[in-house]
Design an enzyme around this catalytic site. Structure first.
Site, PDB file in Angstrom:
ATOM      1  N   LYS A 116       0.814  -1.223   0.000  1.00  0.00           N
ATOM      2  CA  LYS A 116       0.000   0.000   0.000  1.00  0.00           C
ATOM      3  C   LYS A 116       0.847   1.273   0.000  1.00  0.00           C
ATOM      4  CE  LYS A 116      -4.025  -2.012   2.368  1.00  0.00           C
ATOM      5  NZ  LYS A 116      -4.909  -2.490   1.316  1.00  0.00           N
ATOM      6  N   GLU A 288      -6.175   1.351  -3.714  1.00  0.00           N
ATOM      7  CA  GLU A 288      -5.187   0.337  -4.088  1.00  0.00           C
ATOM      8  C   GLU A 288      -5.520  -0.172  -5.482  1.00  0.00           C
ATOM      9  OE1 GLU A 288      -5.238  -3.253  -1.810  1.00  0.00           O
ATOM     10  OE2 GLU A 288      -7.396  -3.506  -1.967  1.00  0.00           O
ATOM     11  N   ASN A 290      -5.786  -3.689  -7.677  1.00  0.00           N
ATOM     12  CA  ASN A 290      -5.777  -5.151  -7.642  1.00  0.00           C
ATOM     13  C   ASN A 290      -5.343  -5.651  -9.006  1.00  0.00           C
ATOM     14  OD1 ASN A 290      -6.620  -5.474  -4.955  1.00  0.00           O
ATOM     15  ND2 ASN A 290      -8.706  -4.953  -5.574  1.00  0.00           N
TER      16      ASN A 290
HETATM   17  P1  ADP Z   1      -7.945  -4.117   1.733  1.00  0.00           P
HETATM   18  O1  ADP Z   1      -6.712  -4.226   0.884  1.00  0.00           O
HETATM   19  O2  ADP Z   1      -7.766  -4.715   3.091  1.00  0.00           O
HETATM   20  O3  ADP Z   1      -9.182  -4.576   1.030  1.00  0.00           O
HETATM   21  P2  ADP Z   1      -8.550  -1.319   1.100  1.00  0.00           P
HETATM   22  O4  ADP Z   1      -7.511  -0.284   1.152  1.00  0.00           O
HETATM   23  O5  ADP Z   1      -8.979  -1.808  -0.250  1.00  0.00           O
HETATM   24  O6  ADP Z   1      -8.111  -2.563   2.023  1.00  0.00           O
HETATM   25  O7  ADP Z   1      -9.832  -0.801   1.874  1.00  0.00           O
HETATM   26  C1  ADP Z   1     -10.937  -1.620   2.100  1.00  0.00           C
HETATM   27  C2  ADP Z   1     -12.120  -0.807   2.568  1.00  0.00           C
HETATM   28  O8  ADP Z   1     -11.782  -0.062   3.739  1.00  0.00           O
HETATM   29  C3  ADP Z   1     -12.602   0.216   1.583  1.00  0.00           C
HETATM   30  O9  ADP Z   1     -13.500  -0.305   0.648  1.00  0.00           O
HETATM   31  C4  ADP Z   1     -13.272   1.228   2.498  1.00  0.00           C
HETATM   32  O10 ADP Z   1     -14.550   0.738   2.859  1.00  0.00           O
HETATM   33  C5  ADP Z   1     -12.397   1.213   3.735  1.00  0.00           C
HETATM   34  N1  ADP Z   1     -11.357   2.279   3.729  1.00  0.00           N
HETATM   35  C6  ADP Z   1     -10.070   2.161   3.360  1.00  0.00           C
HETATM   36  N2  ADP Z   1      -9.405   3.330   3.477  1.00  0.00           N
HETATM   37  C7  ADP Z   1     -10.277   4.243   3.941  1.00  0.00           C
HETATM   38  C8  ADP Z   1     -10.208   5.651   4.282  1.00  0.00           C
HETATM   39  N3  ADP Z   1      -9.094   6.362   4.186  1.00  0.00           N
HETATM   40  N4  ADP Z   1     -11.340   6.235   4.730  1.00  0.00           N
HETATM   41  C9  ADP Z   1     -12.501   5.527   4.835  1.00  0.00           C
HETATM   42  N5  ADP Z   1     -12.620   4.229   4.565  1.00  0.00           N
HETATM   43  C10 ADP Z   1     -11.538   3.575   4.114  1.00  0.00           C
END
Ligand code: ADP
Length: 661
Positions: A116, A288, A290
């Site tokens: 990340k 991120e 994928n």
């Molecule tokens: P992972 O890789 O664990 O799936 P992500 O970065 O894709 O993590 O985030 C997953 C979820 O977490 C997002 O869909 C959102 O719901 C929440 N999220 C992540 N970052 C933030 C943020 N800065 N503010 C609010 N919600 C967030």
């Protein structure tokens, strides 16, 4: 073009890849574990190779076994699906060394996007909006607090190596920030063996909107619109749709262009998804990327008319993308529900077992079902308990929802518990229908968890009518079986009393115009149905509207399923209906004095002994299920009078563990 492809995956995604290969005239090789000998993907492929024991770490994740399987069968390329080895750069390198093509991006793209912090830095450099914050590694709790103060609360602490919603903590003040830093660090260390944590602004009322990109190895890259995945349970997606009800054309284009810029920055090839978080002012920020095909890719396929797996295969073979950005048109609306084997009323506990009955709604231009199961097959404890992805298409969002509701009504699954009532409740939810989504939707709308009372109650008129009609059909058949009693002709009544939830409804049903005329409570219905006795699905046209019910019969008791609700009806001849009041009521046994197992599992530990006094919140027992330890605690103060199950016992749901005085 490749002649033979090995699919290094199982379940619905393996089946889905096989379908595209077939259409392209490419031979397929499935790999399977001990638990999947009889699985659909192994049956569908042209060839299959056994790769090890049931646990994925001993089969689907063993790179050497997969590579050997390619060599044995002469497969020239591997499609990894999602999960398993799909984002494993070492696997790509090993394939490359063995002269086998990987249907996905190059290893460097996987590595840089898999972290990340690295990906956020790359995104910034490529001119992509990122969540305000600090892209360095946080040294300690003081450092976290200092940076959080600069960003402004609330903030989110995130593990750089995180995934699957793990290693993330929201903090609203300094104390929570210190605590969140420690927890995110610990979770990251234990889950990913990498404790680097960073901090960014927490976006309030966030929506999760992601852009699908597709790139070839000649420098061409297009974006295929967005998917909204805001309906999540603990950061796991439940419903996805395309397009997003929230985006306007300008935002869509800006997000698409940034996604393409990022993909180009890492010389991306193949299908990829750039995830964004979008705030209520439609500001969007990169989360991120994928580097694989995603679970929810079908919604994009339905609105673009493209087959993403086919494009992945073509670009992996070196072809140029057959489409340019101008060719991409988004048509209509698509919605995807993830149908899981789980108990929605018990905190979505996975439900494993045999699919005793499995009938999915028929596929059509409006309905697509991606599945890896079959009737008689098993949902095993070793893998993700997803049964299928149910995808619908309509010319607008409303129509897509209506098709989803009908398809859910027609989905007949018995033998394992499933989340169809939950999916139905979401589809019928006014806020969902209005498209006012946020990733907190489920937590906000079902704060106590999902309960039977949360299943929307429709007008019971149709259920009452269906119960009377089904019953009448059975009675008609009974009357037509002649010669049972000489000289006796059986009469079928037109009038029935249907008891639902203790209320008696007087229903009149008589044949008319090749169908039936039904009236009750001063309401008249013209009904047509071509139902065959015994079929579990009951299709009925009521005043020209098609309605689907699932029907189970036990004598004069009928259990009807419709729009996620379960309705029990008793159908009686009017002459005897009043006797029903005289029947003794069967009361359920009082179980409040027992500690019952909330799930099937192994009783690892009984933490108390007979005669012991316990306080509310005290640990009583530990159950292991789905590789997780669950601690059962006392709900109130009391005394343990008897232990009924011993440590080491395997428990079924609702089995008693101990009794209280
Ligand atoms: P992972 O890789 O664990 O799936 P992500 O970065 O894709 O993590 O985030 C997953 C979820 O977490 C997002 O869909 C959102 O719901 C929440 N999220 C992540 N970052 C933030 C943020 N800065 N503010 C609010 N919600 C967030």
């Amino acid at each position: 073009m490749f002649k033979k492809i090995l699919i290094a995956n199982r379940g619905e995604i393996a089946c889905r890849v096989i379908k595209s290969c077939r259409r392209l005239g490419i031979q397929t090789v499935a790999v399977y574990s001990d638990a999947d000998r009889d699985a659909l993907h192994a049956r569908m492929a042209d060839e299959k190779v056994h790769v090890g024991a049931a646990a994925s770490a001993e089969s689907y994740l063993v790179m050497e076994r997969i590579i050997d399987a390619c060599k044995e069968t002469g497969a020239e390329a591997v499609h990894p699906g999602y999960g398993f080895l799909s984002e494993n750069a070492a696997f790509c390198q090993k394939l490359e060394a063995a002269g086998i093509a990987f249907i996905g991006p190059a290893p460097h793209a996987i590595t840089s996007m898999g972290d990340k912090i690295t990906s956020k830095k790359l995104a910034e450099a490529a001119g992509v909006n990122t969540v305000p914050g600090h892209t360095g590694v946080i040294e300690d709790a003081d450092h976290a607090v200092k940076i959080a103060a600069e960003i402004g609360y609330p903030v989110m602490l995130k593990a750089s190596a995180g995934g699957g919603g793990k290693g993330m903590r929201i903090a609203w003040d300094e104390a929570e920030c210190r605590d969140g830093f420690e927890r995110a660090t610990n979770e990251a260390r234990s889950s990913f063996g990498d404790d680097r944590v960073f901090v960014e602004k927490y976006i309030e009322e966030p929506r999760h909107i992601e852009i699908q990109v597709m790139a070839d190895s000649h420098g061409n890259c297009v974006y295929l619109g967005e998917r909204e995945c805001s309906i999540q349970r603990r950061h796991q997606k439940v419903i996805e749709e395309a397009p997003s009800p929230f985006l306007d054309e300008a935002t869509r284009q800006a997000m698409g262009e940034q996604a393409v810029a990022l993909a180009k920055a890492v010389q991306y090839r193949s299908a990829g998804t750039v995830e964004f978080i979008v705030d209520k002012e439609r500001n969007f920020y990169f989360l991120e990327m994928n580097t694989r095909l995603q679970v929810e890719h079908p919604v994009t396929e339905l609105i673009t008319g493209l087959d993403l797996v086919e494009l992945m295969i073509r670009v992996a073979a070196g072809d140029k993308l057959p489409v340019t950005q101008d060719d991409i048109k988004l048509t209509g609306w698509a919605m995807e529900s993830r149908v899981y084997a789980e108990d929605p009323f018990r905190d979505f506990m996975p439900s494993i077992g045999r699919l005793v009955r499995y009938h999915q709604p028929p596929e059509s231009p409006h309905v697509r079902v991606d599945t890896g199961v079959h009737e008689g097959g098993e949902v095993s404890m070793y893998y993700d308990p997803m049964i299928a992805k149910l995808v619908t298409w309509g010319k607008d969002r409303n129509e897509a929802i209506l098709h989803m509701q009908e398809a859910l009504d027609r989905y007949h699954i018995r033998g394992v518990l499933h989340n169809i009532s939950f999916l139905n409740a979401l589809m019928a939810h006014p806020r969902f229908q209005e498209g006012r989504l946020s990733t907190n939707f489920i937590a906000e709308e079902y704060p106590e968890g999902f309960r039977p009372a949360d299943v929307p109650r429709e007008d019971p008129a149709h259920a009452i009518l269906v119960a009377a009609l089904v019953h009448r059909r059975y009675m008609d058949r009974a009357a037509n079986i002649s010669g049972q009693v000489a000289g006796y002709e059986r009469q079928v009544h037109d009038d029935w009393t249907v008891l639902v939830e203790g209320v008696a409804h007087h229903v009149h049903v008589r044949p008319e115009n090749g169908g039936y005329h039904v009236d009750y409570d001063d309401r008249q219905f013209a009904v047509q149905c071509d139902w065959q006795l015994g079929q579990p699905l009951f299709r009925v046209e009521i005043d020209d509207k098609t309605v689907w019910f699932q029907v189970e019969r036990d004598g004069i008791r009928y259990r009807l399923f419709h729009r996620g609700a379960e309705i029990d009806a008793l159908v009686l001849a009017p002459g005897i209906a009043h006797f029903q009041d005289l029947m003794p009521e069967k009361l359920p046994p009082d179980l409040s004095k027992f500690l019952l197992s909330p799930m099937p599992g192994l009783l690892v530990k009984v933490s108390v002994s007979e005669g012991q006094e316990v306080k509310a919140g005290e640990e009583l027992a530990v159950i292991e299920a789905m590789k997780m330890e669950n601690v059962l605690r006392a709900q109130q103060d009391g005394v343990v009078s008897k232990i009924v199950a011993d440590a080491g016992a395997s428990l079924s749901v609702d089995q008693a563990i101990m009794e209280f005085a």
